[in-house]
Design a protein around this motif. Structure first.
Motif, PDB file in Angstrom:
ATOM      1  N   ILE A 183      37.670  30.967  39.741  1.00  0.00           N
ATOM      2  CA  ILE A 183      36.726  32.068  39.944  1.00  0.00           C
ATOM      3  C   ILE A 183      36.536  32.356  41.428  1.00  0.00           C
ATOM      4  O   ILE A 183      36.229  33.490  41.811  1.00  0.00           O
ATOM      5  CB  ILE A 183      35.373  31.788  39.268  1.00  0.00           C
ATOM      6  N   THR A 184      36.738  31.339  42.276  1.00  0.00           N
ATOM      7  CA  THR A 184      36.612  31.583  43.711  1.00  0.00           C
ATOM      8  C   THR A 184      37.710  32.522  44.209  1.00  0.00           C
ATOM      9  O   THR A 184      37.505  33.243  45.189  1.00  0.00           O
ATOM     10  CB  THR A 184      36.669  30.260  44.491  1.00  0.00           C
ATOM     11  N   ARG A 185      38.856  32.540  43.542  1.00  0.00           N
ATOM     12  CA  ARG A 185      39.920  33.466  43.947  1.00  0.00           C
ATOM     13  C   ARG A 185      39.500  34.913  43.657  1.00  0.00           C
ATOM     14  O   ARG A 185      39.716  35.807  44.474  1.00  0.00           O
ATOM     15  CB  ARG A 185      41.226  33.129  43.208  1.00  0.00           C
ATOM     16  N   PHE A 186      38.907  35.146  42.477  1.00  0.00           N
ATOM     17  CA  PHE A 186      38.413  36.486  42.165  1.00  0.00           C
ATOM     18  C   PHE A 186      37.285  36.876  43.137  1.00  0.00           C
ATOM     19  O   PHE A 186      37.202  38.028  43.590  1.00  0.00           O
ATOM     20  CB  PHE A 186      37.891  36.546  40.728  1.00  0.00           C
ATOM     21  N   ALA A 187      36.408  35.917  43.420  1.00  0.00           N
ATOM     22  CA  ALA A 187      35.288  36.196  44.329  1.00  0.00           C
ATOM     23  C   ALA A 187      35.799  36.566  45.718  1.00  0.00           C
ATOM     24  O   ALA A 187      35.290  37.504  46.362  1.00  0.00           O
ATOM     25  CB  ALA A 187      34.367  34.983  44.402  1.00  0.00           C
ATOM     26  N   ASP A 188      36.816  35.843  46.183  1.00  0.00           N
ATOM     27  CA  ASP A 188      37.376  36.150  47.505  1.00  0.00           C
ATOM     28  C   ASP A 188      37.984  37.551  47.523  1.00  0.00           C
ATOM     29  O   ASP A 188      37.856  38.282  48.523  1.00  0.00           O
ATOM     30  CB  ASP A 188      38.446  35.113  47.871  1.00  0.00           C
ATOM     31  N   ALA A 189      38.674  37.932  46.438  1.00  0.00           N
ATOM     32  CA  ALA A 189      39.285  39.273  46.384  1.00  0.00           C
ATOM     33  C   ALA A 189      38.213  40.360  46.451  1.00  0.00           C
ATOM     34  O   ALA A 189      38.392  41.395  47.108  1.00  0.00           O
ATOM     35  CB  ALA A 189      40.104  39.409  45.095  1.00  0.00           C
ATOM     36  N   LEU A 190      37.087  40.131  45.778  1.00  0.00           N
ATOM     37  CA  LEU A 190      36.002  41.123  45.803  1.00  0.00           C
ATOM     38  C   LEU A 190      35.278  41.112  47.145  1.00  0.00           C
ATOM     39  O   LEU A 190      34.876  42.165  47.661  1.00  0.00           O
ATOM     40  CB  LEU A 190      35.019  40.841  44.664  1.00  0.00           C
ATOM     41  N   ASP A 191      35.105  39.928  47.720  1.00  0.00           N
ATOM     42  CA  ASP A 191      34.484  39.836  49.045  1.00  0.00           C
ATOM     43  C   ASP A 191      35.248  40.684  50.061  1.00  0.00           C
ATOM     44  O   ASP A 191      34.670  41.468  50.821  1.00  0.00           O
ATOM     45  CB  ASP A 191      34.498  38.373  49.527  1.00  0.00           C
ATOM     46  N   ALA A 192      36.571  40.487  50.091  1.00  0.00           N
ATOM     47  CA  ALA A 192      37.416  41.158  51.079  1.00  0.00           C
ATOM     48  C   ALA A 192      37.798  42.571  50.645  1.00  0.00           C
ATOM     49  O   ALA A 192      38.408  43.315  51.420  1.00  0.00           O
ATOM     50  CB  ALA A 192      38.678  40.335  51.319  1.00  0.00           C
ATOM     51  N   ASP A 193      37.449  42.914  49.392  1.00  0.00           N
ATOM     52  CA  ASP A 193      37.873  44.190  48.807  1.00  0.00           C
ATOM     53  C   ASP A 193      39.381  44.384  49.005  1.00  0.00           C
ATOM     54  O   ASP A 193      39.856  45.435  49.459  1.00  0.00           O
ATOM     55  CB  ASP A 193      37.104  45.369  49.431  1.00  0.00           C
ATOM     56  N   GLU A 194      40.109  43.328  48.633  1.00  0.00           N
ATOM     57  CA  GLU A 194      41.570  43.328  48.786  1.00  0.00           C
ATOM     58  C   GLU A 194      42.186  44.522  48.046  1.00  0.00           C
ATOM     59  O   GLU A 194      41.698  44.938  47.003  1.00  0.00           O
ATOM     60  CB  GLU A 194      42.158  42.040  48.191  1.00  0.00           C
ATOM     61  N   ARG A 195      43.263  45.019  48.564  1.00  0.00           N
ATOM     62  CA  ARG A 195      43.999  46.061  47.845  1.00  0.00           C
ATOM     63  C   ARG A 195      44.814  45.397  46.744  1.00  0.00           C
ATOM     64  O   ARG A 195      45.538  44.423  46.980  1.00  0.00           O
ATOM     65  CB  ARG A 195      44.887  46.863  48.784  1.00  0.00           C
ATOM     66  N   ILE A 196      44.652  45.912  45.536  1.00  0.00           N
ATOM     67  CA  ILE A 196      45.265  45.307  44.355  1.00  0.00           C
ATOM     68  C   ILE A 196      46.292  46.266  43.782  1.00  0.00           C
ATOM     69  O   ILE A 196      46.021  47.464  43.615  1.00  0.00           O
ATOM     70  CB  ILE A 196      44.176  44.982  43.309  1.00  0.00           C
ATOM     71  N   GLU A 197      47.473  45.748  43.507  1.00  0.00           N
ATOM     72  CA  GLU A 197      48.547  46.565  42.936  1.00  0.00           C
ATOM     73  C   GLU A 197      48.367  46.652  41.425  1.00  0.00           C
ATOM     74  O   GLU A 197      48.226  45.638  40.738  1.00  0.00           O
ATOM     75  CB  GLU A 197      49.905  45.945  43.276  1.00  0.00           C
ATOM     76  N   PRO A 230      30.295  37.741  34.706  1.00  0.00           N
ATOM     77  CA  PRO A 230      30.125  36.329  35.060  1.00  0.00           C
ATOM     78  C   PRO A 230      29.925  36.211  36.570  1.00  0.00           C
ATOM     79  O   PRO A 230      30.396  37.063  37.332  1.00  0.00           O
ATOM     80  CB  PRO A 230      31.435  35.680  34.599  1.00  0.00           C
ATOM     81  N   ALA A 231      29.234  35.183  36.991  1.00  0.00           N
ATOM     82  CA  ALA A 231      28.841  35.061  38.399  1.00  0.00           C
ATOM     83  C   ALA A 231      30.044  34.726  39.273  1.00  0.00           C
ATOM     84  O   ALA A 231      30.287  33.569  39.623  1.00  0.00           O
ATOM     85  CB  ALA A 231      27.762  33.996  38.549  1.00  0.00           C
ATOM     86  N   LEU A 232      30.780  35.798  39.633  1.00  0.00           N
ATOM     87  CA  LEU A 232      31.925  35.656  40.531  1.00  0.00           C
ATOM     88  C   LEU A 232      32.056  36.862  41.457  1.00  0.00           C
ATOM     89  O   LEU A 232      33.111  37.134  41.992  1.00  0.00           O
ATOM     90  CB  LEU A 232      33.226  35.412  39.739  1.00  0.00           C
ATOM     91  N   LEU A 233      30.934  37.584  41.642  1.00  0.00           N
ATOM     92  CA  LEU A 233      30.983  38.803  42.451  1.00  0.00           C
ATOM     93  C   LEU A 233      30.881  38.482  43.942  1.00  0.00           C
ATOM     94  O   LEU A 233      29.984  38.933  44.646  1.00  0.00           O
ATOM     95  CB  LEU A 233      29.851  39.755  42.030  1.00  0.00           C
ATOM     96  N   GLY A 234      31.833  37.685  44.425  1.00  0.00           N
ATOM     97  CA  GLY A 234      31.885  37.372  45.854  1.00  0.00           C
ATOM     98  C   GLY A 234      31.198  36.058  46.163  1.00  0.00           C
ATOM     99  O   GLY A 234      30.249  35.668  45.479  1.00  0.00           O
ATOM    100  N   GLN A 235      31.718  35.388  47.197  1.00  0.00           N
ATOM    101  CA  GLN A 235      31.063  34.158  47.670  1.00  0.00           C
ATOM    102  C   GLN A 235      30.106  34.443  48.808  1.00  0.00           C
ATOM    103  O   GLN A 235      29.087  33.761  48.949  1.00  0.00           O
ATOM    104  CB  GLN A 235      32.117  33.149  48.156  1.00  0.00           C
ATOM    105  N   HIS A 236      30.439  35.432  49.637  1.00  0.00           N
ATOM    106  CA  HIS A 236      29.677  35.654  50.869  1.00  0.00           C
ATOM    107  C   HIS A 236      29.029  37.044  50.941  1.00  0.00           C
ATOM    108  O   HIS A 236      28.068  37.232  51.679  1.00  0.00           O
ATOM    109  CB  HIS A 236      30.597  35.463  52.086  1.00  0.00           C
ATOM    110  N   HIS A 237      29.570  38.007  50.221  1.00  0.00           N
ATOM    111  CA  HIS A 237      29.052  39.382  50.294  1.00  0.00           C
ATOM    112  C   HIS A 237      28.679  39.879  48.898  1.00  0.00           C
ATOM    113  O   HIS A 237      28.992  41.003  48.522  1.00  0.00           O
ATOM    114  CB  HIS A 237      30.107  40.300  50.930  1.00  0.00           C
ATOM    115  N   THR A 238      28.027  39.026  48.154  1.00  0.00           N
ATOM    116  CA  THR A 238      27.760  39.308  46.749  1.00  0.00           C
ATOM    117  C   THR A 238      26.938  40.576  46.557  1.00  0.00           C
ATOM    118  O   THR A 238      27.234  41.390  45.665  1.00  0.00           O
ATOM    119  CB  THR A 238      27.035  38.107  46.118  1.00  0.00           C
TER     120      THR A 238
END
Length: 431
Positions: A183-197, A230-238
């Motif tokens: 879940i931390t991987r999903f949270a990191d992607a949302l934190d950074a607003d990574e570009r997803i293919e 589920p509670a994974l909406l970012g680790q640092h910028h929730t």
């Protein structure tokens, strides 16, 4: 050169960090010793004070019930005012990251299992999901996050009689993530607003992660006014992630607290560690405390830490025991009995093992109340009811006399006894 502090706290969970913070802010030189990762990482992030009384009755106002608790309950040592002051300390540390401080009444927070939990403080990211709110809810689960079955949780909530319509949907988290992604991987992607293919019908495109998640949810929305993840909406910028999703979905968005590993628990751990470091607490981690050295007049002179087979002494004037209960191994048991393994403090328990359990698997088991008893200064008592050591205090789940899983009182006891013991220890060395 000997390691020497004013106060040494053993244990890095909520009780230990609260004790360390309270002592350090009182002017003491404090060291916190922790063997493993903080238990906060496995906690929901909710702060329960008292959800149910010992008879199993739901309590809307936990403070009303505290004076009527059994004399053995840790809250009777610190009193109502001690609990209130501990919550004030907590509120000051977490700031606007938590809600609930505006009232004495418990909030009702939906859990990932579809139950409703009475709690005194809750992360701001869960605020839009309270069960007292009558707006309709869509719960969104992810195929790879198997701990949260959104349709089943929604059914359970409706069966529990919540005042809103609840529905669940399970989707794939957008993007090419590993099937076993944490879940931390999903949270990191949302934190950074990574570009997803994203793969379409014969083409691929890219979207920022937050927009891609919202687009994946939109086909499942049927006018619901709230959407729970589920509670994974970012680790640092929730909060930033949550607001982005609200703007995309046109609905209030909230997190549903989850089991371990718990991002809300990790966020709370981060806030407490920062507060402790700001107050000057020193952390020593990674090695277990195994025993202690006797001092003069029955005092503890030092505790010993096992470091690669060598016993390293840590001297202090005062010590706080915050090692947890039976689950955390702060209280140990075998065929011979129940014990506290570091200082061998007395743990009252029936001599017959068959008296440790109730016949009913879901009955009132005596073992859940096993732990050390203390005087009003939270010093563990021996068999004769006298303090085991004049300079040792015990806090949190190592204390006996209460059933925190049933009462929903674990966090409140940890905060209240941690703060009280930290202040008492510091005042002994600063007076």
């Amino acid at each position: 050169m000997a390691i020497e502090d004013d106060v040494t706290v053993i244990g890095g969970g909520l009780a230990g960090m609260t004790a360390a913070l309270a002592a350090a802010r009182e002017g003491a030189a404090v060291r916190l010793l922790s063997h493993k990762e903080s238990t906060l990482r496995s906690a929901s992030g909710l702060v329960d004070v008292l959800g149910y009384d010992p008879d199993g009755n739901l309590r809307s106002d936990p403070f009303d019930a505290i004076p009527d608790l059994p004399e053995s309950h840790p809250y009777r040592r610190v009193g109502v005012e001690g609990v209130r002051e501990a919550l004030a300390l907590f509120d000051e540390v977490v700031g606007d990251r938590y809600r609930g401080g505006h009232t004495d009444r418990n909030a009702l927070v939906p859990t990932h299992g579809g139950t409703v939990k009475p709690t005194a403080r809750y992360p701001a990211t869960t605020a839009a999901g309270l069960a007292s709110d009558d707006r309709s809810v869509l719960l969104v689960g992810f195929e790879s996050v198997t701990d949260f079955d959104a349709p089943l949780s929604a059914d359970h909530l409706e069966s529990a009689g919540v005042p809103f319509v609840a529905r669940g949907a399970t989707i794939s988290f957008p993007g090419d993530f590993r099937v076993d992604a944490k879940i931390t991987r999903f949270a990191d992607a949302l934190d950074a607003d990574e570009r997803i293919e994203l793969a379409g019908d014969g083409y691929t495109t890219e979207l920022p992660a937050r927009e891609a998640l919202a687009e994946a949810v939109k086909p499942h929305l049927r006018g619901e006014e709230r959407v729970g993840f589920p509670a994974l909406l970012g680790q640092h910028h929730t909060e930033e992630v949550r607001e982005s999703l609200e703007a995309e979905l046109g609905a209030a968005v909230f997190e549903v607290p989850m089991g371990p590993p718990s991002l809300p628990g990790m966020r709370l751990e981060g806030a407490l560690v920062s507060a402790c470091r700001d107050a000057g607490v020193r952390f020593t981690t990674g090695n277990p405390v195994v025993d202690f050295e006797d001092g003069e007049s029955g005092r503890i002179a030092a505790i010993r830490v096992d470091r690669n087979g060598a016993a390293i002494p840590f001297h202090a004037d005062q010590f706080v025991l915050a090692t947890g209960g039976l689950v955390g191994k702060g209280i140990d048991s075998d065929r011979e009995g129940v014990s506290e393994p570091i200082f061998d403090c007395h743990v009252p328990h029936p001599s017959d093992r068959y008296d440790w359990f109730a016949d009913d698997a879901f009955g009132n088991h005596p073992f859940v109340r096993f732990g050390v008893e203390t005087d009003d200064d939270l010093r563990p008592l021996d068999r004769e009811g006298e303090p085991e050591f004049p300079n040792l205090r015990a806090v949190g789940a190592v204390l006996g006399g209460y059933d925190f899983p049933a009462e929903k009182s674990g966090s409140g006891v940890s905060l209240a006894t941690g703060r009280t013991a930290g202040l008492s220890a510091a005042r002994e060395v600063t007076k």
